[in-house]
Write a protein that holds these residues in place. Structure first.
Motif, PDB file in Angstrom:
ATOM      1  N   TYR A 131     118.545 -15.391  14.213  1.00 34.74           N
ATOM      2  CA  TYR A 131     116.941 -14.771  14.777  1.00 34.74           C
ATOM      3  C   TYR A 131     116.896 -14.924  16.396  1.00 34.74           C
ATOM      4  O   TYR A 131     115.760 -14.389  16.768  1.00 34.74           O
ATOM      5  CB  TYR A 131     116.035 -15.471  13.785  1.00 34.74           C
ATOM      6  CG  TYR A 131     116.160 -17.163  14.272  1.00 34.74           C
ATOM      7  CD1 TYR A 131     115.786 -17.809  15.480  1.00 34.74           C
ATOM      8  CD2 TYR A 131     116.665 -17.749  13.192  1.00 34.74           C
ATOM      9  CE1 TYR A 131     116.009 -19.076  15.593  1.00 34.74           C
ATOM     10  CE2 TYR A 131     117.087 -19.136  13.456  1.00 34.74           C
ATOM     11  CZ  TYR A 131     116.621 -19.946  14.429  1.00 34.74           C
ATOM     12  OH  TYR A 131     116.981 -21.099  14.831  1.00 34.74           O
ATOM     13  N   GLU A 157     113.676 -14.444  21.061  1.00 33.47           N
ATOM     14  CA  GLU A 157     113.668 -14.019  19.465  1.00 33.47           C
ATOM     15  C   GLU A 157     114.453 -12.686  19.610  1.00 33.47           C
ATOM     16  O   GLU A 157     114.182 -11.680  20.412  1.00 33.47           O
ATOM     17  CB  GLU A 157     112.428 -13.895  18.915  1.00 33.47           C
ATOM     18  CG  GLU A 157     111.620 -15.127  18.769  1.00 33.47           C
ATOM     19  CD  GLU A 157     110.328 -14.829  18.054  1.00 33.47           C
ATOM     20  OE1 GLU A 157     109.646 -13.933  18.397  1.00 33.47           O
ATOM     21  OE2 GLU A 157     109.971 -15.879  17.178  1.00 33.47           O
ATOM     22  N   LYS A 177     114.293 -10.335  17.262  1.00 31.85           N
ATOM     23  CA  LYS A 177     113.531  -9.249  16.587  1.00 31.85           C
ATOM     24  C   LYS A 177     112.668  -8.492  17.908  1.00 31.85           C
ATOM     25  O   LYS A 177     112.304  -7.389  18.006  1.00 31.85           O
ATOM     26  CB  LYS A 177     112.753  -9.671  15.602  1.00 31.85           C
ATOM     27  CG  LYS A 177     112.207  -8.485  14.808  1.00 31.85           C
ATOM     28  CD  LYS A 177     111.596  -8.994  13.654  1.00 31.85           C
ATOM     29  CE  LYS A 177     110.681  -7.946  12.792  1.00 31.85           C
ATOM     30  NZ  LYS A 177     110.402  -8.391  11.836  1.00 31.85           N
ATOM     31  N   SER A 178     112.079  -9.412  18.663  1.00 32.32           N
ATOM     32  CA  SER A 178     110.739  -8.936  19.497  1.00 32.32           C
ATOM     33  C   SER A 178     111.160  -9.242  21.027  1.00 32.32           C
ATOM     34  O   SER A 178     110.591  -8.719  21.792  1.00 32.32           O
ATOM     35  CB  SER A 178     109.558  -9.732  19.112  1.00 32.32           C
ATOM     36  OG  SER A 178     109.853 -11.237  19.534  1.00 32.32           O
ATOM     37  N   LYS A 221     110.542 -12.099  22.238  1.00 37.19           N
ATOM     38  CA  LYS A 221     109.589 -12.891  22.613  1.00 37.19           C
ATOM     39  C   LYS A 221     110.320 -14.234  23.138  1.00 37.19           C
ATOM     40  O   LYS A 221     111.453 -14.500  22.605  1.00 37.19           O
ATOM     41  CB  LYS A 221     108.915 -13.145  21.653  1.00 37.19           C
ATOM     42  CG  LYS A 221     107.684 -14.277  21.963  1.00 37.19           C
ATOM     43  CD  LYS A 221     106.948 -14.358  20.703  1.00 37.19           C
ATOM     44  CE  LYS A 221     105.670 -15.373  20.887  1.00 37.19           C
ATOM     45  NZ  LYS A 221     104.904 -15.579  19.491  1.00 37.19           N
ATOM     46  N   ILE A 227     110.095 -18.228  23.509  1.00 39.56           N
ATOM     47  CA  ILE A 227     109.338 -19.268  23.027  1.00 39.56           C
ATOM     48  C   ILE A 227     109.876 -20.601  23.557  1.00 39.56           C
ATOM     49  O   ILE A 227     110.863 -20.923  23.749  1.00 39.56           O
ATOM     50  CB  ILE A 227     109.283 -19.318  21.354  1.00 39.56           C
ATOM     51  CG1 ILE A 227     108.655 -18.278  20.925  1.00 39.56           C
ATOM     52  CG2 ILE A 227     108.715 -20.846  20.997  1.00 39.56           C
ATOM     53  CD1 ILE A 227     108.921 -18.212  19.268  1.00 39.56           C
ATOM     54  N   TYR A 258     111.169 -24.579  14.602  1.00 39.41           N
ATOM     55  CA  TYR A 258     110.996 -23.300  14.628  1.00 39.41           C
ATOM     56  C   TYR A 258     111.496 -22.760  13.524  1.00 39.41           C
ATOM     57  O   TYR A 258     110.434 -21.803  12.808  1.00 39.41           O
ATOM     58  CB  TYR A 258     112.042 -22.584  15.880  1.00 39.41           C
ATOM     59  CG  TYR A 258     111.863 -21.204  15.850  1.00 39.41           C
ATOM     60  CD1 TYR A 258     110.810 -20.487  16.525  1.00 39.41           C
ATOM     61  CD2 TYR A 258     112.643 -20.256  15.197  1.00 39.41           C
ATOM     62  CE1 TYR A 258     110.659 -19.196  16.581  1.00 39.41           C
ATOM     63  CE2 TYR A 258     112.687 -18.931  15.063  1.00 39.41           C
ATOM     64  CZ  TYR A 258     111.740 -18.411  15.868  1.00 39.41           C
ATOM     65  OH  TYR A 258     111.729 -16.952  15.809  1.00 39.41           O
ATOM     66  N   GLU A 259     112.400 -23.096  12.616  1.00 36.77           N
ATOM     67  CA  GLU A 259     112.727 -22.616  11.360  1.00 36.77           C
ATOM     68  C   GLU A 259     111.809 -22.913  10.455  1.00 36.77           C
ATOM     69  O   GLU A 259     111.730 -22.133   9.338  1.00 36.77           O
ATOM     70  CB  GLU A 259     114.369 -23.048  11.189  1.00 36.77           C
ATOM     71  CG  GLU A 259     115.423 -22.355  12.239  1.00 36.77           C
ATOM     72  CD  GLU A 259     116.855 -23.033  11.818  1.00 36.77           C
ATOM     73  OE1 GLU A 259     116.814 -23.556  11.008  1.00 36.77           O
ATOM     74  OE2 GLU A 259     117.727 -22.309  12.453  1.00 36.77           O
ATOM     75  N   GLY A 286     108.574 -22.842  10.906  1.00 34.67           N
ATOM     76  CA  GLY A 286     107.540 -21.687  11.199  1.00 34.67           C
ATOM     77  C   GLY A 286     106.680 -22.480  11.930  1.00 34.67           C
ATOM     78  O   GLY A 286     105.450 -21.884  11.977  1.00 34.67           O
ATOM     79  N   ARG A 287     106.845 -23.481  12.576  1.00 35.38           N
ATOM     80  CA  ARG A 287     105.842 -24.231  13.353  1.00 35.38           C
ATOM     81  C   ARG A 287     105.726 -23.844  14.935  1.00 35.38           C
ATOM     82  O   ARG A 287     104.776 -24.396  15.501  1.00 35.38           O
ATOM     83  CB  ARG A 287     106.046 -25.670  13.350  1.00 35.38           C
ATOM     84  CG  ARG A 287     105.714 -26.209  11.752  1.00 35.38           C
ATOM     85  CD  ARG A 287     105.605 -27.615  11.768  1.00 35.38           C
ATOM     86  NE  ARG A 287     107.081 -28.333  11.252  1.00 35.38           N
ATOM     87  CZ  ARG A 287     107.454 -28.287  10.037  1.00 35.38           C
ATOM     88  NH1 ARG A 287     106.514 -27.796   9.047  1.00 35.38           N
ATOM     89  NH2 ARG A 287     108.475 -29.225   9.876  1.00 35.38           N
ATOM     90  N   TYR A 288     106.343 -22.958  15.159  1.00 35.83           N
ATOM     91  CA  TYR A 288     106.333 -22.171  16.386  1.00 35.83           C
ATOM     92  C   TYR A 288     106.248 -20.766  16.262  1.00 35.83           C
ATOM     93  O   TYR A 288     106.893 -20.103  15.346  1.00 35.83           O
ATOM     94  CB  TYR A 288     107.461 -22.500  17.434  1.00 35.83           C
ATOM     95  CG  TYR A 288     107.726 -23.730  18.045  1.00 35.83           C
ATOM     96  CD1 TYR A 288     106.850 -24.079  19.317  1.00 35.83           C
ATOM     97  CD2 TYR A 288     108.246 -25.079  17.452  1.00 35.83           C
ATOM     98  CE1 TYR A 288     107.020 -25.400  19.891  1.00 35.83           C
ATOM     99  CE2 TYR A 288     108.197 -26.094  18.073  1.00 35.83           C
ATOM    100  CZ  TYR A 288     107.678 -26.325  19.402  1.00 35.83           C
ATOM    101  OH  TYR A 288     107.661 -27.554  19.842  1.00 35.83           O
ATOM    102  N   SER A 289     105.352 -20.097  17.068  1.00 35.01           N
ATOM    103  CA  SER A 289     105.454 -18.615  16.942  1.00 35.01           C
ATOM    104  C   SER A 289     105.194 -17.932  18.219  1.00 35.01           C
ATOM    105  O   SER A 289     104.787 -18.585  19.186  1.00 35.01           O
ATOM    106  CB  SER A 289     104.344 -18.332  15.666  1.00 35.01           C
ATOM    107  OG  SER A 289     103.043 -18.790  16.176  1.00 35.01           O
TER     108      SER A 289
END
Length: 103
Positions: free
Chosen positions: A45, A75, A77-78, A80, A82, A97-98, A100-103
């Motif tokens: 990712y 990232e 995909k984007s 972005k 982080i 991160y994995e 889902g606690r960072y976005s």
């Protein structure tokens, strides 16, 4: 950097995004910084980066070591960026991160 939703960044595009981010940090910090390839962590990712001052990386002189040089992820995909903290291990931030606690 903006990319079409279905396109994933190449390794070179990820590195370009990391270098652009690093250039903004250099201005803030007032030091030449490096992204050692051997410290990069590639995942499906994105890629995690750890940066150091160029002086420290070349000399390993602890007086040249940066404080607060938090690792970051680009990232795939984007594009972005982080940023993570400095109080925990890299493994901790990857797990967070994995989970889902960072976005």
């Amino acid at each position: 950097m903006k990319f079409k939703e279905n396109n994933m960044l190449t390794d070179n595009q990820i590195l370009d995004a990391a270098n652009v981010f690093l250039a903004t940090l250099e201005i803030k910090i007032g030091e030449t910084l490096v992204l050692p390839q051997e410290l990069m962590i590639k995942k499906n990712y994105g890629t995690y980066f750890i940066y150091h001052s160029k002086k420290y990386w070349e000399t390993k002189d602890w007086e040249e070591k940066l404080l607060g040089n938090a690792p970051f992820l680009v990232e795939k995909k984007s594009g972005k960026i982080i940023e993570f903290g400095t109080s925990r291990s890299m493994d901790y931030y990857i797990q967070e991160y994995e989970a889902g606690r960072y976005s």
